[in-house]
Design an enzyme around this catalytic site. Structure first.
Site, short mmCIF file in Angstrom:
data_model
loop_
_atom_site.label_atom_id
_atom_site.label_comp_id
_atom_site.label_asym_id
_atom_site.label_seq_id
_atom_site.Cartn_x
_atom_site.Cartn_y
_atom_site.Cartn_z
N ALA A 69 0.84 -1.19 0.00
CA ALA A 69 0.00 0.00 0.00
C ALA A 69 0.88 1.24 0.00
O ALA A 69 2.05 1.19 0.37
CB ALA A 69 -0.91 -0.01 1.22
N GLY A 117 0.10 -5.38 0.78
CA GLY A 117 -1.05 -5.51 -0.10
C GLY A 117 -0.71 -6.16 -1.41
O GLY A 117 -1.55 -6.83 -2.03
N GLU A 120 -0.92 -9.71 -0.61
CA GLU A 120 -2.30 -10.07 -0.30
C GLU A 120 -3.14 -10.27 -1.57
O GLU A 120 -4.00 -11.14 -1.62
CB GLU A 120 -2.94 -9.02 0.61
N GLU A 140 3.63 -5.59 7.66
CA GLU A 140 2.79 -4.59 8.33
C GLU A 140 3.05 -4.45 9.83
O GLU A 140 2.90 -3.35 10.38
CB GLU A 140 1.30 -4.93 8.11
N ASP A 297 12.00 8.26 7.63
CA ASP A 297 13.14 7.57 7.04
C ASP A 297 13.18 7.81 5.52
O ASP A 297 14.23 8.08 4.94
CB ASP A 297 13.05 6.07 7.34
N MET A 325 36.38 0.34 16.08
CA MET A 325 35.68 1.27 15.21
C MET A 325 36.29 1.27 13.81
O MET A 325 35.59 1.19 12.80
CB MET A 325 35.73 2.68 15.81
N VAL A 401 40.99 7.87 15.17
CA VAL A 401 41.96 7.65 16.24
C VAL A 401 41.33 8.06 17.58
O VAL A 401 40.17 8.45 17.65
CB VAL A 401 43.28 8.41 15.98
N VAL A 402 42.12 8.01 18.64
CA VAL A 402 41.64 8.27 20.00
C VAL A 402 40.95 9.65 20.09
O VAL A 402 41.34 10.60 19.41
CB VAL A 402 42.82 8.17 20.99
#
Length: 718
Positions: A69, A117, A120, A140, A297, A325, A401-402
């Site tokens: 939908a 949908g 469906e 959904e 989003d 990281m 880095v740090v």
């Protein structure tokens, strides 16, 4: 041509088969908008009145079938009175049932994606043929609702209660093999064969080689379960799903309850039950929040793509600092196809960074999300190095880095002199001003912040921080690189902590004031977890690292002393002084011992309480009078107020970006829609009144001018 519209056209094949093709003009995908549903109604009416039709084939003129939908229309529907909304759902249900009840066989040729949908409607046809690279599903529940156009009714009758519950409650997408295995589709073929195979199946049904009427009747009759089997299937599923979904996400349980009530009923009776449950869920704040989050989003991604249009291609990247990281950034870049050098000054650090990448890839292979060959290909794109001599082809650098301003400035100046002119250099700093870090650079226009969140491979957010001298091209290229990595970038302006840490540390300040008054940190954790946070503030600090938090807290206090500087020692200070750094050394507010899988498991540590006594004893407050709601208010108000300040100060351009940032970067409860969406739900007038109660606690609890103005005129952030 039987029918031609903007989204659908119908033509006659072989003088007896109608092909109904979804092909929405001026859009890259097909979706069930109001326009598409109106045309489908008209097309079905035309097909029914056309003489000589012996079969119906559903196809798509695009690379996907129907993605579902049109979610952009949901909120308007959700605002309608229940009776009006029920009528809207029933109208679409009647339309799908009309297709199912046609006096001849029907087949769907599914390509690309058939979701919500879109799935469906194919469930309403007698047979489904699926391209091998296609995915289907009913997502959904991820929007706080559940399938409302017959999904719970038809799928449970086709694949059985257990499979239908798993598909619907999880909201996952399923590949062709999984769909064929449970019986959701009838055949899987190569993508270029899907239409021809579907036509062949339809002709076999017309010729009586397939009992299409029995297939249709199976979906129209009650579920084939006796009462005892039904009770066992649904009750055990409810208990399991409730444990997974939790009390804040009611849609999966409501979907199961509707399937249970409708199991002994005919299709039309079961559809009535489904509609009632769907409308009930659509009217909840959870559905409103989750749909708003989905739309937010989409808005941010669309905006990011617009910014990235002027991006330069990133051919080869580099990350400076090869810890956890750095290894995460290297993995993310390599897995997106961009080769990356990982530089450090020590071999053992390079080993740590490569180890992090290998660990992430190993898990993907173990879960069969990646082949060993693909893992080798990704690892082949990560090049560990101790020298800048390998940086000849690098045109994008991430410094990781740090978190020390002097060290970062030194490394940034060093790398600038070692790369070719025009190379974009970014810093993964979490708190330090980008403008200050740019002071020693010859070309600050090529420099900006690129703040990843840990663990990099799991956290979707990347903050892109614009300095005063950062060029538009630098921002565009950094946004483009983040998008290529599969991240959600949000562009913010420079300040201490940027957006995410700037709104997080007032939340921690609220926590520290409570602990200083003698409130049990475990109680605070439990209250905030019940509120919806994945972990309470004490646990979160342990995960972040007390040493990291202590340093960041100092940076934030220096930048915003009027509300973030404490006049006395805090819980973070005490933990830091006692070298309790959290999970990294297994000592923090809690102690950590490895579970069976080796992951750190928290346990209560009496020593932590002994250390806290020195804080509480110096305070004259009566913490026994503090209610759970007081805890929520005292934790959340500082975060709300600082989020408002970020909007006022122009650090971020919209409430959508604030909310997406705290959800994707901090794990703020999605069902609340974000910190500002939550504020609107509570009401700014109510929040400003609550803040008055805590005025004695200082500026941390002083509402912004923006909040007061909105409250006085009964307006909201959105």
């Amino acid at each position: 041509m039987i029918f031609e519209g903007q989204a659908i056209h119908c033509s006659m094949l072989d003088g007896k088969i109608v092909e109904l093709q979804f092909n929405l003009k001026d859009d890259s995908v097909n979706k069930f908008s109001a326009q598409t549903l109106k045309e489908l109604q008209e097309a079905v009416a035309k097909i029914k009145s056309t003489p000589g039709v012996q079969g119906l084939l559903l196809t798509s003129g695009k690379d996907c079938f129907v993605v579902g939908a049109d979610v952009t229309e949901f909120l308007e529907h959700f605002k309608k009175p229940e009776a009006e909304m029920t009528s809207w759902v029933k109208k679409t249900n009647s339309l799908f049932s009309e297709i199912e009840d046609l006096p001849y066989p029907t087949v769907s040729a599914i390509n690309g994606f058939a979701l919500g949908g879109g799935f469906e409607i194919v469930l309403a046809t007698c047979y489904r043929v699926m391209a091998s690279n296609t995915k289907v599903g009913l997502p959904e529940t991820k929007l706080g609702i559940f399938p409302g156009w017959g999904g719970t009714v038809r799928l449970s009758r086709l694949v059985g209660a257990d499979n239908a519950i798993e598909w619907i409650a999880s909201g996952e997408q399923w590949n062709a093999n999984a769909a064929l295995k449970v019986g959701a589709v009838d055949a899987v073929v190569a993508p270029d064969q899907v239409r021809q195979a579907s036509l062949g199946m339809l002709k076999d049904a017309i010729d009586g080689k397939l009992n299409w009427k029995a297939r249709r009747d199976e979906k129209k009759n009650p579920l084939k379960l006796n009462p005892i089997e039904a009770t066992l299937a649904f009750e055990s599923a409810k208990a399991f799903v409730a444990g997974k979904a939790g009390p804040n996400y009611p849609a999966p349980i409501t979907a199961i309850e509707c399937m249970q009530k409708g199991a002994s009923k005919s299709r039309d009776q079961a559809l009535e039950i489904e509609t009632e449950g769907f409308v009930k869920m659509a009217k909840t704040q959870v559905a409103f929040s989750l749909v708003s989050l989905f739309l937010g989003d989409q808005y941010v991604k669309k905006n990011s793509k617009k910014i990235a249009k002027s991006a330069r291609a990133v051919d080869t990247a580099a990350v400076l600092g090869a810890g956890i990281m750095g290894g995460g950034v290297a993995y993310q870049s390599a897995s997106s196809g961009v080769p990356i050098f990982m530089k450090d000054i020590q071999t053992k650090s390079l080993d740590l960074g490569m180890g992090e990448a290998v660990k992430i890839l190993d898990k993907l292979v173990t879960r069969q999300k990646m082949t060993s060959a693909k893992m080798g290909e990704v690892l082949g794109k990560i090049h560990p190095t101790l020298s800048y001599g390998d940086f000849g082809n690098v045109n994008f650098v991430v410094e990781a880095v740090v978190e020390n301003e002097k060290v970062k400035k030194s490394v940034l100046a060093e790398v600038e002199s070692g790369v070719k002119p025009g190379t974009i250099i970014t810093s993964n700093t979490s708190t330090i001003s980008i403008n200050r870090l740019a002071e020693g650079l010859k070309h600050p226009e090529n420099f900006c912040g690129m703040h990843f969140f840990n663990p990099v491979h799991r956290m979707p957010l990347v903050e892109i921080i614009r300095g005063k001298k950062t060029s538009d091209e630098t921002i565009a290229t950094t946004v483009g690189y983040a998008l290529k990595m599969g991240k959600t970038p949000i562009v913010v302006n420079d300040c201490a902590g940027f957006l995410i840490n700037r709104v997080l540390f007032p939340y921690f300040a609220g926590f520290m004031k409570l602990v200083n008054e003698g409130v049990d940190f475990q109680r605070i954790d439990k209250v905030m977890e019940k509120f919806g946070w994945p972990m309470g503030p004490a646990f979160l600090l342990d995960v972040v690292g007390i040493d990291t938090a202590h340093h960041a807290n100092h940076v934030m206090a220096e930048a915003f002393p009027d509300r973030m500087k404490e006049s006395q020692k805090t819980a973070i200070d005490i933990m830091f002084e006692n070298k309790r750094f959290g999970q990294k050394n297994s000592l923090g507010f809690y102690i950590y011992k490895p579970d069976k899988k080796g992951a750190p498991k928290k346990e209560v540590d009496p020593t932590a309480y002994e250390l806290m006594k020195s804080l509480a004893s110096s305070h004259n407050g009566h913490h026994s009078d503090i209610t759970d709601q007081d805890i929520i208010d005292r934790m959340m108000l500082p975060m709300i107020i600082e989020s408002s300040r970020c909007l006022e100060d122009g650090i971020v351009s919209s409430p959508v970006e604030v909310d997406l940032g705290v959800i994707y970067g901090l794990g703020f409860p999605p069902f609340r829609g974000g910190v500002l969406r939550y504020s609107d739900a509570v009401g700014l007038k109510v929040l400003c009144q609550s803040a008055e109660k805590f005025q004695k606690l200082g500026k941390l609890y002083e509402p912004t001018r923006q909040m007061l103005n909105l409250a006085s005129s009964n307006k909201s952030f959105y």
